[in-house]
Scaffold this motif. Structure first.
Motif, PDB file in Angstrom:
ATOM      1  N   LYS A 117       6.419  12.564   5.209  1.00  0.00           N
ATOM      2  CA  LYS A 117       5.848  13.743   4.549  1.00  0.00           C
ATOM      3  C   LYS A 117       4.762  14.313   5.443  1.00  0.00           C
ATOM      4  O   LYS A 117       3.886  13.585   5.911  1.00  0.00           O
ATOM      5  CB  LYS A 117       5.273  13.373   3.179  1.00  0.00           C
ATOM      6  N   ASN A 118       4.828  15.612   5.688  1.00  0.00           N
ATOM      7  CA  ASN A 118       3.803  16.312   6.474  1.00  0.00           C
ATOM      8  C   ASN A 118       3.575  15.653   7.835  1.00  0.00           C
ATOM      9  O   ASN A 118       2.445  15.384   8.237  1.00  0.00           O
ATOM     10  CB  ASN A 118       2.482  16.380   5.702  1.00  0.00           C
ATOM     11  N   ASN A 119       4.677  15.386   8.550  1.00  0.00           N
ATOM     12  CA  ASN A 119       4.609  14.799   9.895  1.00  0.00           C
ATOM     13  C   ASN A 119       3.890  13.453   9.930  1.00  0.00           C
ATOM     14  O   ASN A 119       3.232  13.110  10.908  1.00  0.00           O
ATOM     15  CB  ASN A 119       3.934  15.767  10.870  1.00  0.00           C
ATOM     16  N   ARG A 120       4.022  12.695   8.841  1.00  0.00           N
ATOM     17  CA  ARG A 120       3.509  11.316   8.797  1.00  0.00           C
ATOM     18  C   ARG A 120       4.607  10.427   8.242  1.00  0.00           C
ATOM     19  O   ARG A 120       5.316  10.802   7.304  1.00  0.00           O
ATOM     20  CB  ARG A 120       2.270  11.182   7.900  1.00  0.00           C
ATOM     21  N   VAL A 121       4.761   9.260   8.840  1.00  0.00           N
ATOM     22  CA  VAL A 121       5.691   8.280   8.316  1.00  0.00           C
ATOM     23  C   VAL A 121       4.885   7.175   7.642  1.00  0.00           C
ATOM     24  O   VAL A 121       3.874   6.709   8.179  1.00  0.00           O
ATOM     25  CB  VAL A 121       6.606   7.703   9.421  1.00  0.00           C
ATOM     26  N   THR A 122       5.314   6.807   6.450  1.00  0.00           N
ATOM     27  CA  THR A 122       4.620   5.758   5.693  1.00  0.00           C
ATOM     28  C   THR A 122       5.581   4.610   5.437  1.00  0.00           C
ATOM     29  O   THR A 122       6.734   4.819   5.042  1.00  0.00           O
ATOM     30  CB  THR A 122       4.117   6.306   4.345  1.00  0.00           C
ATOM     31  N   MET A 123       5.106   3.413   5.699  1.00  0.00           N
ATOM     32  CA  MET A 123       5.890   2.209   5.430  1.00  0.00           C
ATOM     33  C   MET A 123       5.108   1.306   4.482  1.00  0.00           C
ATOM     34  O   MET A 123       3.949   0.977   4.739  1.00  0.00           O
ATOM     35  CB  MET A 123       6.208   1.463   6.731  1.00  0.00           C
ATOM     36  N   ILE A 124       5.753   0.936   3.373  1.00  0.00           N
ATOM     37  CA  ILE A 124       5.142   0.052   2.375  1.00  0.00           C
ATOM     38  C   ILE A 124       5.943  -1.245   2.335  1.00  0.00           C
ATOM     39  O   ILE A 124       7.156  -1.230   2.086  1.00  0.00           O
ATOM     40  CB  ILE A 124       5.121   0.705   0.978  1.00  0.00           C
ATOM     41  N   ILE A 125       5.280  -2.356   2.590  1.00  0.00           N
ATOM     42  CA  ILE A 125       5.920  -3.669   2.607  1.00  0.00           C
ATOM     43  C   ILE A 125       5.347  -4.496   1.463  1.00  0.00           C
ATOM     44  O   ILE A 125       4.128  -4.687   1.389  1.00  0.00           O
ATOM     45  CB  ILE A 125       5.672  -4.385   3.944  1.00  0.00           C
ATOM     46  N   GLN A 126       6.208  -4.983   0.589  1.00  0.00           N
ATOM     47  CA  GLN A 126       5.744  -5.737  -0.579  1.00  0.00           C
ATOM     48  C   GLN A 126       6.518  -7.040  -0.730  1.00  0.00           C
ATOM     49  O   GLN A 126       7.702  -7.117  -0.399  1.00  0.00           O
ATOM     50  CB  GLN A 126       5.923  -4.904  -1.855  1.00  0.00           C
ATOM     51  N   ASP A 127       5.824  -8.044  -1.235  1.00  0.00           N
ATOM     52  CA  ASP A 127       6.498  -9.260  -1.691  1.00  0.00           C
ATOM     53  C   ASP A 127       5.825  -9.720  -2.976  1.00  0.00           C
ATOM     54  O   ASP A 127       4.684  -9.362  -3.255  1.00  0.00           O
ATOM     55  CB  ASP A 127       6.457 -10.364  -0.620  1.00  0.00           C
ATOM     56  N   GLN A 128       6.561 -10.461  -3.758  1.00  0.00           N
ATOM     57  CA  GLN A 128       6.028 -10.994  -5.014  1.00  0.00           C
ATOM     58  C   GLN A 128       5.763 -12.485  -4.894  1.00  0.00           C
ATOM     59  O   GLN A 128       5.972 -13.253  -5.829  1.00  0.00           O
ATOM     60  CB  GLN A 128       7.022 -10.716  -6.158  1.00  0.00           C
ATOM     61  N   GLY A 129       5.270 -12.858  -3.714  1.00  0.00           N
ATOM     62  CA  GLY A 129       5.024 -14.263  -3.445  1.00  0.00           C
ATOM     63  C   GLY A 129       3.704 -14.754  -4.016  1.00  0.00           C
ATOM     64  O   GLY A 129       3.127 -14.157  -4.930  1.00  0.00           O
ATOM     65  N   CYS A 130       3.194 -15.829  -3.410  1.00  0.00           N
ATOM     66  CA  CYS A 130       2.004 -16.492  -3.941  1.00  0.00           C
ATOM     67  C   CYS A 130       0.729 -15.704  -3.695  1.00  0.00           C
ATOM     68  O   CYS A 130      -0.273 -15.891  -4.375  1.00  0.00           O
ATOM     69  CB  CYS A 130       1.881 -17.896  -3.362  1.00  0.00           C
ATOM     70  N   GLY A 131       0.738 -14.798  -2.694  1.00  0.00           N
ATOM     71  CA  GLY A 131      -0.452 -14.002  -2.410  1.00  0.00           C
ATOM     72  C   GLY A 131      -1.597 -14.854  -1.875  1.00  0.00           C
ATOM     73  O   GLY A 131      -1.480 -16.066  -1.689  1.00  0.00           O
ATOM     74  N   PHE A 132      -2.735 -14.211  -1.624  1.00  0.00           N
ATOM     75  CA  PHE A 132      -3.921 -14.932  -1.162  1.00  0.00           C
ATOM     76  C   PHE A 132      -5.157 -14.104  -1.480  1.00  0.00           C
ATOM     77  O   PHE A 132      -5.072 -12.900  -1.767  1.00  0.00           O
ATOM     78  CB  PHE A 132      -3.838 -15.211   0.352  1.00  0.00           C
ATOM     79  N   HIS A 133      -6.297 -14.754  -1.444  1.00  0.00           N
ATOM     80  CA  HIS A 133      -7.553 -14.041  -1.721  1.00  0.00           C
ATOM     81  C   HIS A 133      -7.950 -13.239  -0.488  1.00  0.00           C
ATOM     82  O   HIS A 133      -8.045 -13.769   0.613  1.00  0.00           O
ATOM     83  CB  HIS A 133      -8.664 -15.024  -2.080  1.00  0.00           C
ATOM     84  N   TYR A 134      -8.176 -11.932  -0.689  1.00  0.00           N
ATOM     85  CA  TYR A 134      -8.522 -11.063   0.430  1.00  0.00           C
ATOM     86  C   TYR A 134      -9.705 -10.189   0.056  1.00  0.00           C
ATOM     87  O   TYR A 134      -9.689  -9.496  -0.968  1.00  0.00           O
ATOM     88  CB  TYR A 134      -7.329 -10.184   0.811  1.00  0.00           C
ATOM     89  N   ASP A 135     -10.726 -10.236   0.892  1.00  0.00           N
ATOM     90  CA  ASP A 135     -11.926  -9.425   0.702  1.00  0.00           C
ATOM     91  C   ASP A 135     -11.900  -8.290   1.726  1.00  0.00           C
ATOM     92  O   ASP A 135     -11.958  -8.528   2.927  1.00  0.00           O
ATOM     93  CB  ASP A 135     -13.179 -10.286   0.893  1.00  0.00           C
ATOM     94  N   GLU A 136     -11.795  -7.047   1.250  1.00  0.00           N
ATOM     95  CA  GLU A 136     -11.700  -5.892   2.142  1.00  0.00           C
ATOM     96  C   GLU A 136     -12.934  -5.725   3.022  1.00  0.00           C
ATOM     97  O   GLU A 136     -12.873  -5.056   4.057  1.00  0.00           O
ATOM     98  CB  GLU A 136     -11.483  -4.616   1.329  1.00  0.00           C
TER      99      GLU A 136
END
Length: 372
Positions: free
Chosen positions: A312-331
């Motif tokens: 969209k608007n000369n930008r490509v976006t890629m979204i990668i998802q999994d429903q796994g165990c995840g982890f704690h992430y502090d931005e």
């Protein structure tokens, strides 16, 4: 006096030519040449727009811009349209020309972005080599509203040299990229023909040896060796894919699906719209998707993942998802692994954005957006 002035011009033009011939870094080359050009012409301000095949421009370098054009991190020079870019894109600008007014300067005055230092007009020259066009060279000075034929001739001569140098640099970059691809292919072939085959032979040998003994301790050790060999073989096949992804010629989606199968993952890919990407962007998306699937395989404790690709608007976006165990992430803190940091670096090198969200028990989502 006139003779001395002409000799100085010739010497400076010689210096410019030498810089253009020796330099292989585009940004450094443009900056050096612009500075020399302003010196030879006695002008105060200059800037270069590089313009792609779609007509999108970016400010490649500048020298001596007034405050009104450097406002908000040079926003007036990086956004919006102007008459010189419009004429270039319409095919009406084929040689050096006097531009009666500068729209960016007019906007700076109208919106009080800062002092324009009495600059109102600029000359503009297309950067080209033969039929190929690369962008625009603009120069200006306070209270200068007209450029002589001699001045325009000098600007055209330098602009042609710059265009030729840009073409040379891009050809060198393409050649280096081809060499890199060839080396990756060679390494992939070597690994497949040597290490990969040795691991496969080891697995067959262990399997045959297990049938020759009933000793439980020996059988346990052979089974352990067999499992290690199988794991090493899978890792080797994944490494070969990293070096030479089969299916990338059919598009990024096809390559990601195939790589997921190599890892034993069930990957769902959703492509929205027709995606025809520059090779650099496609390579970055492939490497990022590859690393994300590796993380899913090793850490997420799940065999499924989804990837969405859209433009969209000369930008490509890629979204990668999994429903796994995840982890704690502090931005607020650094990314927790070298692989994730590498993804972010790849995206930022292409002026894109990278975001990651994850929580224990809720899986992981990575969103990458890259302009092209």
């Amino acid at each position: 006096m006139e003779g001395e002035r002409r000799i100085k011009k010739l010497q400076t033009l010689k210096t410019i030519a030498e810089t253009l011939n020796q330099c292989n870094d585009l940004e450094e080359m443009l900056k050096s040449v612009l500075k020399e050009l302003l010196n030879i012409t006695g002008l105060k301000t200059g800037w270069v727009f590089l313009i792609d095949d779609k007509g999108d421009f970016h400010l490649a370098t500048d020298e001596g811009l007034p405050p009104g054009l450097t406002w908000s991190q040079k926003k007036p020079m990086c956004e919006g349209g102007c008459w010189c870019v419009d004429k270039y894109n319409n095919g009406r600008l084929t040689r050096a020309a006097n531009i009666m007014e500068c729209k960016r300067i007019e906007n700076a005055v109208e919106y009080n972005w800062g002092d324009t230092e009495e600059i109102t007009h600029h000359a503009t020259v297309p950067l080209r080599a033969g039929e190929e066009k690369f962008g625009l060279l603009n120069v200006a000075s306070p209270n200068k509203t007209h450029f002589t034929d001699e001045e325009l001739a000098v600007l055209e001569a330098v602009a042609f040299q710059i265009g030729t140098a840009i073409k040379r640099i891009r050809l060198v970059e393409n050649e280096q990229q081809l060499v890199l691809v060839a080396e990756r292919n060679r390494l992939a072939r070597d690994l497949h023909d040597s290490v990969n085959q040795l691991l496969f032979s080891l697995m067959l040998t262990v399997r045959g040896t297990k049938e020759m003994t009933d000793n439980p301790d020996v059988l346990e050790m052979l089974t352990y060796i067999q499992d290690l060999s199988q794991e090493a073989l899978q890792e080797m096949r994944a490494l070969i894919w990293q070096l030479r992804p089969q299916g990338l010629e059919d598009g990024i989606a096809s390559a990601i699906l195939s790589y997921g199968k190599v890892l034993g993952l069930d990957v769902e890919v959703d492509v929205k719209g027709v995606i025809d990407l520059p090779s650099k962007v496609e390579e970055a998306l492939w490497r990022i998707g590859q690393e994300a699937l590796n993380n899913c395989k090793k850490h997420a404790n799940t065999k499924t993942a989804s990837i969405e690709l859209s433009i969209k608007n000369n930008r490509v976006t890629m979204i990668i998802q999994d429903q796994g165990c995840g982890f704690h992430y502090d931005e607020q803190k650094q990314l927790p692994s070298l692989g994730l940091a590498s993804m972010k670096e790849r995206v930022e090198l292409l002026n894109g954005t990278f975001s990651l969200t994850s929580a224990i028990g809720n899986g992981t989502t990575i969103v990458v957006s890259i302009p092209f």
